[in-house]
Design a protein around this motif. Structure first.
Motif, short mmCIF file in Angstrom:
data_model
loop_
_atom_site.label_atom_id
_atom_site.label_comp_id
_atom_site.label_asym_id
_atom_site.label_seq_id
_atom_site.Cartn_x
_atom_site.Cartn_y
_atom_site.Cartn_z
N LYS A 96 -0.65 -78.94 -4.46
CA LYS A 96 -1.41 -79.61 -5.52
C LYS A 96 -0.54 -79.62 -6.78
CE LYS A 96 -5.59 -77.49 -3.81
NZ LYS A 96 -6.63 -76.53 -4.19
N SER A 151 -3.70 -70.75 -2.55
CA SER A 151 -4.83 -71.02 -1.65
C SER A 151 -5.93 -69.98 -1.81
CB SER A 151 -4.33 -71.04 -0.20
OG SER A 151 -3.76 -69.79 0.12
N GLU A 152 -5.77 -69.08 -2.77
CA GLU A 152 -6.71 -67.98 -2.95
C GLU A 152 -8.02 -68.41 -3.58
OE1 GLU A 152 -6.64 -64.49 -2.02
OE2 GLU A 152 -5.39 -65.68 -0.70
N ASN A 153 -7.99 -69.31 -4.51
CA ASN A 153 -9.19 -69.72 -5.21
C ASN A 153 -9.24 -71.24 -5.26
OD1 ASN A 153 -11.27 -70.30 -6.96
ND2 ASN A 153 -10.78 -68.66 -8.38
N THR A 154 -10.03 -71.83 -4.41
CA THR A 154 -10.08 -73.28 -4.30
C THR A 154 -10.80 -73.94 -5.48
OG1 THR A 154 -12.08 -73.14 -2.95
CG2 THR A 154 -9.96 -73.27 -1.78
N ASN A 155 -11.51 -73.16 -6.30
CA ASN A 155 -12.22 -73.71 -7.45
C ASN A 155 -11.41 -73.65 -8.74
OD1 ASN A 155 -14.52 -74.18 -5.87
ND2 ASN A 155 -15.18 -72.08 -6.15
N HIS A 164 -8.60 -74.42 -11.46
CA HIS A 164 -7.79 -75.57 -11.86
C HIS A 164 -6.62 -75.14 -12.73
CE1 HIS A 164 -11.70 -77.48 -10.83
NE2 HIS A 164 -10.86 -78.24 -10.16
#
Length: 124
Positions: free
Chosen positions: A2, A18-22, A24
Motif C-alpha cells: 500500500k 499487515s498488523e493493523n488493517t485499519n 492509515h
C-alpha cells in the motif's frame, strides 16, 4: 504493498504492514500507538515529518530496533522514494516484511550496514 501509506515517522514501512488493517499511518492521527509513540511525539515537537529529517543519530523509541533504524538511515542516504522502490521490488521477489507477528526478513540482521545492503540489493 500500500504505497500510499508510505514510511512511518520512525522509519517503519506502513506500506507493508499487515498488523493493523485499519491503520492509515502515523500521520493520519488514527495510529493505534499515537499516544505512546516516542518517535511521533519527538518528530512533531521538532516540526519534522519523519525521524530521517532530523540530523541527530538517534536511537530512542522504535529506533532502538534495527529495522526502523536501518530504514531511517537508508532514507537519509538514498531518499524515501528509493526505499519504497526497493521495498516494493523486494516484496515482489519474496522478501517478507512480517513473517510471524511483526518479525520478518528485515529483522534478521545485527549489523545495520548489512541491512541497508539487503534493502538495496535484495540479497543476503
Amino acid at each position: 504493498m500500500k504505497r500510499e501509506l508510505g514510511i512511518a515517522r520512525c522509519g517503519l514501512a506502513c506500506c507493508l504492514c499487515s498488523e493493523n488493517t485499519n491503520c492509515h499511518g502515523c500521520n493520519s492521527g488514527e495510529c493505534p500507538d499515537k499516544d505512546w509513540c516516542e518517535n511521533r511525539k519527538c518528530s512533531i515537537e521538532k516540526c519534522y515529518g519523519h525521524c530521517y529529517d532530523c540530523m541527530e543519530d538517534c536511537r530512542k523509541g522504535l529506533l532502538s530496533k534495527i529495522k526502523p533504524y536501518g530504514f531511517t538511515l537508508f532514507v537519509k542516504r538514498y531518499g524515501e522514494q528509493m526505499l519504497l522502490e526497493c521495498l516494493e521490488r523486494n516484496e515482489k521477489n519474496g522478501i517478507i516484511y512480517h513473517r510471524e507477528g511483526i518479525i520478518g526478513d528485515y529483522d534478521e540482521f545485527d549489523d545495520v550496514e548489512k541491512l541497508i545492503m539487503f534493502i538495496k540489493d535484495g540479497k543476503r
